[in-house]
Enzyme design. Structure first.
Site, short mmCIF file in Angstrom:
data_model
loop_
_atom_site.label_atom_id
_atom_site.label_comp_id
_atom_site.label_asym_id
_atom_site.label_seq_id
_atom_site.Cartn_x
_atom_site.Cartn_y
_atom_site.Cartn_z
N GLY A 50 54.97 34.60 122.10
CA GLY A 50 55.70 35.73 122.65
C GLY A 50 57.03 35.38 123.26
N HIS A 51 57.43 34.10 123.24
CA HIS A 51 58.68 33.68 123.92
C HIS A 51 59.47 32.77 123.02
CE1 HIS A 51 61.20 32.13 127.27
NE2 HIS A 51 60.88 33.27 127.84
N PHE A 52 60.20 33.12 122.16
CA PHE A 52 60.40 34.44 121.59
C PHE A 52 60.10 34.35 120.10
CE2 PHE A 52 63.42 34.06 125.13
CZ PHE A 52 63.03 35.12 125.92
#
Length: 147
Positions: A50-52
């Site tokens: 999720g990052h990124f």
């Protein structure tokens, strides 16, 4: 580089476990002076989902946490067996992020003891990739009651 503590020894000293153990090795330590440790950053880290997506960058807060874990190993190892307990991260000052950390990087952390008073330790730290400083901070830690 000589390996002072491998991951098995680190797991004996710190209460952290996967996915939150963020250091791989301690490569140098001078008691009551300094410590050097490393983290190999891989695309398999859960935070990269999720990052990124499409442009993975290690979150700065996790770089600081890895630095604090190395500081915890230092604080724990700086005490006698009777004094040893759980190392706790107490605070951070003067944190600065200079460059992104991406999969494939190897973070080298160098921490120097600034002040030790009883159970409390203040350390100046920096994290580098390929000899270039990517993060700097002052870390405050303490060693609490018996683990």
């Amino acid at each position: 580089m000589e390996q002072l503590y491998d991951i098995r020894k680190i797991l004996e000293l710190l209460p952290h476990r996967y996915p939150f153990i963020l250091i791989d090795r301690i490569i140098e330590m001078v008691p009551d002076k300094s410590i050097v440790g490393l983290k190999n950053v891989t695309i398999n880290e859960p935070f990269f989902q999720g990052h990124f997506p499409g442009a993975p960058v290690m979150p700065g807060v996790l770089i600081i946490e890895a630095m604090a874990q190395i500081g915890g190993v230092f604080a724990y190892s700086s005490r006698t067996e009777e004094e040893q307990g759980i190392p706790y991260f107490m605070g951070i000052d003067k944190a600065r992020f200079r460059s992104p950390v991406v999969p494939g990087d190897q973070l080298i952390f160098e921490l120097v003891l600034m002040k030790k008073r009883g159970d409390f330790f203040k350390m100046s730290g920096k994290a580098s990739v390929d000899g270039k400083v990517v993060t700097e901070a002052e870390i405050l830690a303490m060693v609490g009651g018996k683990s």
